[in-house]
Design an enzyme around this catalytic site. Structure first.
Site, PDB file in Angstrom:
ATOM      1  N   LYS A 261      46.099 -17.768 -49.163  1.00 25.61           N
ATOM      2  CA  LYS A 261      46.669 -17.313 -48.097  1.00 25.61           C
ATOM      3  C   LYS A 261      47.816 -19.329 -48.166  1.00 25.61           C
ATOM      4  CE  LYS A 261      45.209 -15.625 -43.974  1.00 25.61           C
ATOM      5  NZ  LYS A 261      45.856 -14.892 -43.334  1.00 25.61           N
ATOM      6  N   ARG A 335      41.274  -4.527 -40.773  1.00 25.68           N
ATOM      7  CA  ARG A 335      41.132  -3.130 -41.074  1.00 25.68           C
ATOM      8  C   ARG A 335      40.056  -2.826 -41.310  1.00 25.68           C
ATOM      9  NH1 ARG A 335      47.297  -2.901 -43.093  1.00 25.68           N
ATOM     10  NH2 ARG A 335      47.040  -5.536 -42.191  1.00 25.68           N
TER      11      ARG A 335
END
Length: 484
Positions: A261, A335
């Site tokens: 990130k 997920r």
């Protein structure tokens, strides 16, 4: 700062505490004659004419030691509006020198059930602060005595406190820094919940590997910390009753892994475990209030770090369900954690329904901001129940689409599916569509993307900024209204 609540049947009119009374929205005080002295009534009758009655809460100095505070109520007022009034009350007096209040529960002409209970519940929720790591703490205590016939029953008092304790526990977990609440520490803390009557089972790396939970393990393999699946069971009914299941994403810190990130705002990624914290806070609440249901909470706890053993873009892993996943972006990790947790929950516990919660996508913030969580579901009835519960406690959800046509965006040439949609668009929906593939037996399921709701820079009606605890009250209400 601490707020202490106590209950009494009666209290002397001569007390010098600050008295809180309820009036209608026009500040008609005629109903208060029986609750205050003639002298106080005459003084307030004069002073109320000079006050700005557009304000919901107005204070009058009766003496140097006593105030009378009027709280105005609409004739038709929702539970949520009453709770918000309690929060406004806290904000009004939190920095004041006075710290003792007496609330007359009989002063309200509004006959709404639990009005005073909900007022104080909102006040308590607003009072939360996280000062664990501050050397100078706010040591002010606010003491509130509630008296009269219209105070909550003992059972209702316990329920309010259980929900507050569960919400505060969720906020505490989300507020902890990543160097303290890493997966190893988190798992240890969950074991301590056994004292409330929860059955807690911890599955470590070794057990997870044996079970074949490779999508969950893949996320955490770059960290020196362990990865865990923890189940928490509450049995308030006989064992033949199918449980309600709640599943949470617990990424204790998310660097993005190899798909790193940007540095800006990465410090906020301590709250990427908020979905799991909601599940934990909910399970604590259910146990504390001895809820008459069977429920199971399941959380996947990992740390997503870049390292010599970290998962790479292009890796292919086999999930607990047997389905294979191509990892195109290691920052789409939540997920992967939920995929194994969902299939395991459905297979092991055979629940009536599954609700999962996760700070899953930035796209949901683009869509809904910080007003609604995104709701994705395979079941219309469960969706309606969540929407209705959210409206009642002002933890709102907005249903978003799922459709088989989205499947092509996550189909992989090299595996059964890929973990992101590289075509672009529908980021939250394709993430939910991915999760739906791991519900194998058509169990009613809902996914709540709470990325915009779990943490607030500026605060909300019932929180003062930081971790919100969003979801605990929502799911408590879902259970209370539909399954107890």
């Amino acid at each position: 700062m601490a707020v202490q609540i106590s209950y009494k049947n009666k209290i002397s009119k001569k007390n010098t505490y600050n008295l809180v009374l309820f009036v209608n929205e026009t500040f008609n005080i005629s109903s208060l004659k029986k609750h205050i002295s003639t002298k106080e009534y005459a003084l307030i009758s004069d002073l109320v004419k000079t006050k700005d009655i557009k304000k919901k809460i107005v204070a009058f100095d009766i003496s140097s030691k006593k105030k009378i505070i009027l709280v105005s109520l609409k004739n038709k007022i929702t539970i949520s509006e009453v709770e918000n009034l309690g929060a406004v009350f806290y904000d009004k007096f939190k920095n004041d020198k006075i710290n003792h209040f007496v609330i007359n529960s009989d002063s309200s002409i509004n006959q709404q059930r639990n009005l005073v209970g909900n007022f104080v519940h909102g006040l308590k929720l607003k009072s939360y602060t996280f000062e664990k790591y501050k050397t100078k703490k706010n040591n002010k205590n606010i003491s509130i005595i509630i008296f009269g016939k219209n105070q909550p029953s003992v059972k209702e008092q316990l329920k309010f406190k259980a929900i507050e304790d569960g919400t505060f526990y969720t906020r505490d977990l989300v507020s902890e820094p990543g160097n303290i609440l890493h997966p190893d520490e988190y798992a240890k803390r969950l074991i301590s919940l056994k004292k409330y009557g929860l059955k807690v089972s911890v599955y470590d790396d070794k057990k997870l590997k044996k079970l074949g939970m490779n999508t969950l393990l893949g996320v955490g393999q770059g960290s020196i910390r362990g990865s865990y699946l923890v189940t928490m069971e509450w049995n308030g009914l006989d064992k033949t009753s199918k449980p309600l299941a709640f599943v949470g994403k617990g990424v204790c810190f998310d660097t993005g892994g190899i798909s790193l990130k940007p540095a800006k705002f990465m410090e906020d990624m301590t709250y990427d475990m908020a979905g799991s914290a909601v599940v934990v806070g909910l399970m604590k609440s259910l146990a504390l209030r001895k809820a008459k249901i069977n429920a199971v909470g399941v959380v996947g706890l990992v740390e997503n770090m870049p390292g010599g053993n970290a998962q790479r873009p292009g890796d292919i892993v086999k999930s607990y369900s047997g389905k294979t996943v191509e990892i195109l972006n290691t920052d789409a990790e939540g997920r992967l954690v939920l995929a194994d947790a969902l299939t395991y929950t459905e297979e092991k516990f055979k629940p009536k329904l599954i609700v999962d919660l996760a700070t899953l996508t930035g796209a949901i913030i683009v869509s809904l901001g910080s007003e609604y969580a995104g709701l994705f579901s395979n079941d219309d009835n469960l969706s309606k129940q969540l929407i209705n519960a959210g409206e009642k406690v002002e933890e709102k959800v907005w249903r978003m689409p799922l459709n088989k046509n989205f499947d092509k965006l996550i189909d992989s040439k090299n595996a059964d599916m890929q973990n992101i949609n590289y075509v672009g668009g529908a980021g939250s929906t394709t993430a939910a569509q991915f999760l739906q593939r791991f519900i194998l037996n058509k169990t009613p399921w809902a996914h709540l993307d709470i990325a915009g709701m779990a943490f607030s820079k500026y605060g909300g009606a019932l929180n003062s900024g930081g971790a919100t605890g969003y979801g605990v009250r929502l799911l408590n209400k879902l259970i209370e209204d539909n399954y107890e």
